[in-house]
Design a protein around this motif. Sequence first.
Motif, short mmCIF file in Angstrom:
data_model
loop_
_atom_site.label_atom_id
_atom_site.label_comp_id
_atom_site.label_asym_id
_atom_site.label_seq_id
_atom_site.Cartn_x
_atom_site.Cartn_y
_atom_site.Cartn_z
N THR A 81 0.88 -1.25 0.19
CA THR A 81 -0.09 -0.09 -0.08
C THR A 81 0.75 1.30 0.13
OG1 THR A 81 -1.64 -1.23 1.04
CG2 THR A 81 -1.79 1.41 1.17
N GLU A 82 0.52 2.10 -1.01
CA GLU A 82 1.24 3.55 -0.82
C GLU A 82 0.53 4.49 -0.29
OE1 GLU A 82 3.96 3.96 -4.79
OE2 GLU A 82 2.24 2.72 -5.41
N TYR A 83 -0.79 4.45 -0.67
CA TYR A 83 -1.92 5.55 0.12
C TYR A 83 -3.13 4.96 0.83
CZ TYR A 83 0.71 9.20 -2.12
OH TYR A 83 1.75 9.96 -2.41
N SER A 122 -3.67 6.14 9.41
CA SER A 122 -2.60 6.98 8.67
C SER A 122 -1.58 7.33 9.80
CB SER A 122 -3.07 8.03 7.84
OG SER A 122 -1.89 8.85 7.65
N THR A 181 -0.07 3.94 11.19
CA THR A 181 0.93 3.08 10.32
C THR A 181 1.90 3.92 9.71
OG1 THR A 181 -0.55 3.55 8.41
CG2 THR A 181 -1.12 1.62 9.35
N LEU A 185 1.40 5.72 7.01
CA LEU A 185 1.04 5.72 5.67
C LEU A 185 0.26 7.07 5.39
CD1 LEU A 185 0.11 2.02 4.96
CD2 LEU A 185 2.21 3.19 4.00
N LYS A 216 -0.49 4.89 -8.27
CA LYS A 216 -0.26 4.38 -7.08
C LYS A 216 -1.07 3.29 -6.54
CE LYS A 216 2.72 7.86 -6.52
NZ LYS A 216 4.11 7.69 -6.58
#
Length: 171
Positions: free
Chosen positions: A59-61, A77, A80, A82, A108
């Motif tokens: 996962t990038e976003y 967010s 994590t 991220l 992404k």
Amino acid sequence: MNRSELAHAIRDAALLSGSFTLRSGLVSDSYFDKYRFESDPRILRAVAESLAPHVPADTEYLAGLEMGGIPVVTMLSAVTGLPAVFVRKEAKAYGTCQLAEGADIAGKRLTIVEDVVTSGGAVIAAVHALRERGAVVEHVLCVIDREQGGKAALEALNLQVTALYLKTDLG
């Protein structure tokens, strides 16, 4: 907070008794107000900490859906590390005209974060719109699956769905 304690905390915060007119027009003597657990910082943090191990490694976003997914994705967010993007129901018609606020999502890998999945309709609309904008979307995390066909509808779009709780888990 362990899994059982969190389930009790969510139920105690969000399950209301009284007379409620549902979206369908039917009247019910109980109502599950998801915003009650999302607005409690202790419960919201515990939810995010419980969801964190389920975030796919690539996962990038994290992508939170308007409106209920926004508090969950914000806390997830923070837990994590991220970055999050906030996904509107439709792109705004002014300014930057974005559907996903916070970052350029083209190319992404996004993991959708939602509070409650019922039919899956809101997630399906968001996934189509995000994919049209070049995002790679293969995973959905939700706090509660209401067990009303949403998971199957999402899996039909080749999405892996992970629910922290089923409706039956919360009584």
